[in-house]
Scaffold this motif. Structure first.
Motif, PDB file in Angstrom:
ATOM      1  N   ASN A  52       0.849  -1.185   0.000  1.00  0.00           N
ATOM      2  CA  ASN A  52       0.000   0.000   0.000  1.00  0.00           C
ATOM      3  C   ASN A  52       0.892   1.246   0.000  1.00  0.00           C
ATOM      4  O   ASN A  52       1.776   1.417   0.846  1.00  0.00           O
ATOM      5  N   PHE A 135      -7.245  -4.085   2.928  1.00  0.00           N
ATOM      6  CA  PHE A 135      -5.823  -4.130   3.245  1.00  0.00           C
ATOM      7  C   PHE A 135      -5.599  -5.091   4.411  1.00  0.00           C
ATOM      8  O   PHE A 135      -6.505  -5.333   5.221  1.00  0.00           O
ATOM      9  N   THR A 136      -4.386  -5.606   4.487  1.00  0.00           N
ATOM     10  CA  THR A 136      -3.962  -6.394   5.647  1.00  0.00           C
ATOM     11  C   THR A 136      -2.589  -5.905   6.071  1.00  0.00           C
ATOM     12  O   THR A 136      -1.821  -5.365   5.264  1.00  0.00           O
ATOM     13  N   LEU A 137      -2.293  -6.133   7.340  1.00  0.00           N
ATOM     14  CA  LEU A 137      -1.019  -5.682   7.875  1.00  0.00           C
ATOM     15  C   LEU A 137       0.103  -6.576   7.393  1.00  0.00           C
ATOM     16  O   LEU A 137       0.003  -7.795   7.396  1.00  0.00           O
ATOM     17  N   THR A 145       4.291  -1.420   6.810  1.00  0.00           N
ATOM     18  CA  THR A 145       3.332  -1.069   5.767  1.00  0.00           C
ATOM     19  C   THR A 145       2.232  -2.132   5.707  1.00  0.00           C
ATOM     20  O   THR A 145       2.227  -3.084   6.496  1.00  0.00           O
ATOM     21  N   THR A 146       1.314  -1.954   4.760  1.00  0.00           N
ATOM     22  CA  THR A 146       0.181  -2.889   4.635  1.00  0.00           C
ATOM     23  C   THR A 146       0.143  -3.465   3.231  1.00  0.00           C
ATOM     24  O   THR A 146       0.675  -2.889   2.271  1.00  0.00           O
TER      25      THR A 146
END
Length: 1216
Positions: A52, A135-137, A145-146
């Motif tokens: 991202n 989004f995911t971590l 970031t993601t």
């Protein structure tokens, strides 16, 4: 560009768009949505999510410039500031390998596609048309970031439609389907942007809205696109007709079918024949009225003889003298003649030890010199013989149709009963068949076709179960949660029937569609009874086991035959209340024909036994009850029958010495023919002797010699006419007709020679027995002397006193009516021989043929073979064959593609080879160090590619990489490997340094009966002829059925030729042997021609088609007709009565009774028994045709010809 969704593994091959959805708030400055790659996907190992990133574009590192130019030619980003790094470009390149291999055939299509993906991956304006939604971590503390898991694209409708329209016709040659079917997962005609998102993109976002709907702050991407008819700025040409239907232009309209020939709406031939018949009646009535004023009895009886007639008189006298002397000698020296005959018969018959019976259908119906046979031999020698086929057609009695509801949305899909999972499990539970051959066990694996061996030794099994790798576990696999089933076997099936070559169905199952043997399973080959392309509605399953055809290896062929026996035995005894199986093996037809012949032996034996008994009893002329055992001629009748059989044995033996193989037609037909000819002659000789009175001072040998001098010329006339006609029939190119003609001609000739020698000697011995009042058979027993009274037989008196006077009226009109009708329907006789007719009534193959016609949706495969010598290295040679960009509009592939007689697009090894060697592709690689082939599925770091499509490299490297292509197995990274599809399609010669013969395969449309097969062959040859003319090189079509149906292309010509040649031979021989009486030859020929034409009328009425079997019968009918006509004609010619009517009466009385009892009654009883045969061929082609030829021969020879002679016979010249 990393992984966008955990549920889109297909992105590793191909990424399409998803519809614009939701709203996205305007960001003051356009920025990136992602940059670089982050976390690994847990569900798709080896794939990463994009990171991202909402900052400005970044300059592309120098290492990515070449890659950007390669992937996105024509895109100028100025300072090269982009929203992607080098790793994303490399991921993009890997993800686009399959689209590259399948869609780059059409430059416009692939350009538009690359335009989209370059923009999505790297555009500095991403935020204008793309929005991250999930989004995911990323668990990397260093980067903090993601991951971007889901995004929404905003694509202009104009761009999306243009991209789809440019790609919708692109073909996948090795799969015979459109490329979008493989990449979209359903029929290309039904594939649209919604389907792309449903099948092949990231998880769809709820609440989608139409494209081009104004969205605040968003600008849908509407980049420039190219139509498939347009060339690109880099010089790439427009797409070919095969890949772009608008490029084809208007298709030629086929000429309309020729309407039936009619007059006032009525069949023209019927009208013409009616008019001709009415005209004949008027002429005939006028002739009858004229005859009343000038009766036939008042016609002059003598005229001056011409030179030819005087020559004929001398020839007749010479024949009488020769046969008289010979007959007297045979009676005087019976032991010498009989022993000599036995020695000759024994020597000739000994050849039966060398007898070979041909049951190979190819050898029976196709001449070695025929075009189809030569093409078959060429195909077999260059590509190997066509495989043996073992096939099952399975239906179910269960009413288990079901409805499948796709998850999460989608229309309900009905599934036919055979596709019920429980039914499929039952079908999968087949037993592993084990056969035994010479103390070795044989399994399917030992004989099956394995196209990828030795890398993959799985057998080719064409079955819907191979979508599930023939595994119960794969069939039961599901994906879902405690509430819903996301995907199961329904999902996989629906994908695979539209993308049979796919290695991943893109559903949560991610299962391959390719069969275990490494090849695609085309739905039209494994399913039946569906409508259109709705394969889910199938009502039958088709399973095919291709088996190698070991023509030149007796041991391996024996193993295959042994396994087929076990296969047939198992299925005959198979029982399952839920399944009905119709099946066929490669050996089934030949086995059933042999069984049919064996089962009909009893019928044939009874038929001949009835004829033998009749002959033995009918020869005797009983004068009184006291002398019944003396006057009977059972022993003489048996001897006559043995002479007939001996002549058949001699004919078979002589040709067996010469190495000429027998056929079942010869064995079944020749005895019938020779018995008809031989028995007729026997009755003529014996009954003439019985009616004759010995002259004063005349001894027995002189009397029989005189009798032979009277009747032998007539016998010689008929036998020699038949022999010449049959030997001329051997000019036929049809093996069955040629073999029959040879054997029949020699058998008739030997039978005549034995009758005028051995039988005459036996007749002399029997006459002495009868004169000595010794019993028949028990010749040692002698009755007391008694006065022998000679009386005329019943048939002779009937013919003389009743039949002849009654017959000789105006009956000709009836026969002309029959002739007119037969001429009118002759052109309506069907041509061909349906396979069902060759099977017994109780054959299991009949149900297979029925199901084959009812359920199958495609015809046999057809190969367009380019013979050795074509230049594939030159640009001109390639363009005259291929079907892609730059190829000729009239190339081989283009012409086959547009042909209406074929079901599917042709598979083209050349087009797939060019896709395989594209420099951007990962398929064509070789190791830098060794130059060996580098398979795309392995480690490719040390591999190097080369572009052979440029003129400078083409000729040098074309042959270098072609063997690599033909040995490359399809895999996830390269779906264009040619081993499975084209391993046998290219014959490499000169130690793999040049291309020899090659083929391009497709399928015929559905073929159900003989006319369909004949038309398919005819049109395929027309198409191949057009291709040959445009290429300037020989191309021919080949399919496995061509050798059997080629005969029907010329059957009409062959029939006319055979019958005309036979009639000409009969005319010439009759004219010469009747003392050069030209008019007599004409009348006999006309009568026989009428019989033959009427045979065609019977064939139409009785549903008998014209083929090799019926042609043999027609040739035989010509010979038997001679027996009915020639004896009557000669008796008329030598009669010394004063008028035509009296001469016709005498000929009919003396010869008519012998012909009637000798042929008609003998054959009639035997023929009726044939109606009881289980064989459809016996019932149709033997019972019906034999009965017709005997009845027509008898009515024309014993009714029409005498009446015709009473009107138009030659006048008596007074010299006889």
């Amino acid at each position: 560009m990393g992984l966008l969704s955990e549920q889109s593994h297909f992105f590793s091959f191909f990424l399409f768009i998803i519809l614009a959805a939701g709203h996205y708030k305007w960001v003051q400055a356009q920025h990136c949505v992602w940059y670089g790659e982050c976390g690994e996907s847990a569900k798709v190992p080896g794939k990463k999510y994009n990171c991202n990133y909402t900052g400005p574009p970044k300059p592309l590192p120098a290492g990515g410039h070449e890659l950007l130019v390669e992937l996105c030619p024509g895109y100028d980003y100025g300072d090269r500031s982009l929203c992607c790094d080098v790793q994303q470009l490399q991921t993009l390149k890997g993800s686009l390998q399959l689209p590259l291999q399948f869609l780059s055939r059409c430059p416009a299509c692939f350009f538009n596609l690359m335009n989209l993906f370059c923009e999505l991956t790297c555009s500095p304006h991403q935020s204008a048309f793309m929005n991250g939604t999930k989004f995911t971590l990323f668990n990397d503390t260093a980067q903090n970031t993601t991951n971007v898991v889901e995004v929404e694209y905003y694509i202009g409708k104009t761009f999306a439609n243009a991209m789809y329209n440019a790609c919708q016709d692109v073909q996948a040659p090795s799969s015979n389907v459109k490329a979008l079917s493989l990449l979209c997962g359903k029929d290309a005609n039904d594939c649209n942007l919604n389907d792309f998102s449903s099948f092949h993109s990231i998880t769809p976002h709820p609440g989608t809205t139409p494209l081009d709907v104004p969205v605040s702050g968003m600008t849908p991407m509407n980049n420039k696109t190219y139509k498939c008819t347009e060339g690109l700025e880099d010089g790439s040409g427009s797409c070919s007709c095969q890949d772009c239907s608008p490029a084809c232009g208007p298709q030629p309209v086929p000429p309309p079918l020729t309407p039936p020939w009619t007059i006032l709406g009525i069949d023209a031939m019927a009208v013409i024949m009616w008019i001709a018949y009415v005209v004949f009646l008027l002429i005939f009535i006028g002739a009858v009225i004229g005859a009343w004023s000038f009766p036939r009895s008042l016609l002059p009886v003598t005229v001056d003889a011409s030179c030819g007639e005087m020559l004929g008189e001398r020839f007749e006298s010479m024949l009488r003298s020769v046969f008289t002397v010979w007959g007297s000698f045979c009676v005087q020296q019976p032991l010498l003649v009989i022993l000599g005959s036995l020695v000759i018969v024994g020597c000739c018959s000994s050849g039966l030890f060398y007898m070979k019976i041909t049951t190979d259908p190819v050898a029976l119906w196709s001449s070695p010199s025929s075009q189809a046979r030569q093409e078959k031999d060429y195909f077999d020698s260059h590509f190997g013989p066509f495989f043996r086929s073992e096939q099952l057609i399975i239906t179910t009695t269960l009413k288990s149709e079901s409805i499948y509801s796709p998850y999460p949305v989608g229309a309900d899909v009905p599934f036919g009963a055979p596709l019920d999972k429980e039914v499929l499990h039952q079908v999968r539970n087949w037993v592993k068949l084990v056969a035994s051959y010479e103390n070795e066990t044989v399994t399917l694996k030992d004989i099956c076709l394995s196209p990828l061996a030795p890398y993959n030794d799985h057998c080719t099994i064409l079955s819907v179960l191979n979508y599930f790798q023939n595994s119960h576990e794969q069939l039961d696999r599901t994906k879902g949660d405690e509430f819903y089933v996301w995907a199961d076997y329904h999902t996989h099936f629906l994908y695979c029937v539209n993308a049979p070559a796919s290695l991943n169905d893109t559903s949560p199952l991610h299962d391959p569609c390719l069969g275990t043997f490494g090849g695609p399973i085309f739905p039209w080959l494994v399913l039946g009874g569906y409508d259109g392309t709705n394969y889910n509605n199938a009502t039958a399953l088709v399973i095919t086991f291709p088996v190698n055809n070991f023509h030149n290896d007796t041991a391996k062929l024996g193993k295959a035959l042994a396994w087929e026996i076990e296969f047939i035995s198992f299925l005959k005894n198979f029982s399952n209340p839920n399944l009905t199986i119709a099946f066929n093996s490669e050996r089934s037809i030949e086995d059933e024909i042999n069984r049919e012949s064996e089962s009909d032996i009893s019928t044939v034996v009874i038929s001949y036994a009835i004829m033998f008994v009749y002959i033995s009893l009918a020869l005797g002329h009983i004068h009184s009850c006291k002398r019944v055992l003396v006057d009977s001629k059972v022993s003489l009748g048996i001897a006559g029958i043995l002479i007939v059989l001996s002549s058949v044995a001699c004919s078979l033996g002589i040709f067996s010495y010469a190495g000429v193989p027998l056929t079942l037609i010869v064995i079944e037909v020749i005895p019938f023919l020779v018995l008809a000819v031989g028995v007729d002659n026997i009755f003529i000789i014996v009954q003439t002797y019985q009616r004759d009175e010995r002259m004063p001072q005349e001894e027995l040998h002189q009397q029989i010699g005189r009798i032979l001098g009277d009747v032998a010329p007539s016998m010689f006339l008929s036998s020699f006419s038949e022999t010449v006609a049959f030997f001329l029939g051997a000019l036929s190119t049809m093996p069955a007709v040629r073999t029959f003609s040879l054997f029949a001609g020699l058998a008739v000739l030997i039978d005549f020679l034995l009758q005028i020698s051995c039988f005459i000697s036996l007749l002399g011995l029997d006459a002495r027995r009868q004169e000595g009042n010794r019993l028949d058979i028990l010749c040692c027993v002698k009755l007391p002397e008694g006065q022998e009274e000679r009386t005329d037989g019943f048939l002779f008196r009937f013919f003389k006193k009743i039949y002849a006077p009654f017959l000789l009226k105006e009956w000709v009109a009836v026969f002309v009516a029959m002739l007119s009708f037969s001429i009118a329907v002759t052109n309506k006789v069907q041509i061909g021989l349906d396979q069902q007719l060759s099977m017994p009534d109780d054959s299991y193959v009949l149900q297979y043929f029925k199901n084959l016609s009812e359920y199958l949706h495609t015809g046999p495969p057809v190969y367009f073979v380019v013979k050795d010598g074509h230049d594939y290295l030159s640009l001109e040679g390639q363009n005259s064959v291929c079907g892609g960009v730059g190829c000729n509009n009239d190339s081989l592939v283009q012409q086959v593609y547009t042909a209406s007689l074929l079901s599917f697009n042709p598979s083209s090894w050349l087009d797939d080879y060019f896709d395989w060697v594209k420099p951007q592709s990962t398929c064509c690689r070789y190791y830098n160090s060794s130059g060996a082939f580098c398979n795309a599925s392995g480690n490719t770091h040390n591999c190097h590619s080369i572009d052979i499509t440029t003129p400078s490299n083409c000729r040098n490297d074309f042959m270098k990489f072609l063997p690599m292509f033909l040995s490359d197995n399809p895999n996830v990274n390269c779906g264009k490997g040619g081993h499975a599809a084209y391993g046998s399609a290219v014959d490499l010669t000169g130690n793999e340094t040049s291309v020899g013969a090659t083929y391009f395969m497709t399928y015929h449309t559905i073929l159900k009966d003989s006319p369909d097969f004949i038309d398919a062959l005819k049109m395929a040859r027309v198409l191949a002829g057009n291709i040959t003319n445009t290429m300037g090189h020989t191309v021919f079509p080949y399919s496995v059925f061509y050798v059997f149906y080629e005969q029907y292309l010329t059957i009409v010509y062959d029939t006319v030729f055979q019958l005309v040649v036979s009639l000409v031979a009969i005319f010439v021989v009759t004219t010469v042997l009747l003392g050069f009486e030209l008019w007599s030859g004409v009348l006999v020929s006309i009568t026989i021609a009428m019989i033959l034409v009427n045979m065609f009328g019977v064939m139409w009425l009785w549903g008998i088609s014209l083929n090799a079997v019926s042609l043999v019968n027609l040739v035989m009918s010509c010979g038997i007709s001679v027996e009915f006509c020639s004896h009557i004609m000669r008796a008329f010619s030598i009669s010394v009565k004063s008028t035509r009517v009296e001469r016709a009466e005498e000929a009919l009385a003396h010869m008519g009774s012998s012909v009637f009892s000798g042929i008609t009654l003998t054959k009639f009883g035997g023929i009726l028994i044939l109606a009881l045969s289980k064989s459809q061929i016996f019932q149709i082609f033997y019972f019906r045709m034999y009965l017709a030829m005997v009845l027509l021969g008898a009515t024309h020879g014993l009714m029409f010809l005498p009446v015709l002679l009473s009107y138009a016979g030659t006048l008596w010249m007074g010299w006889t």
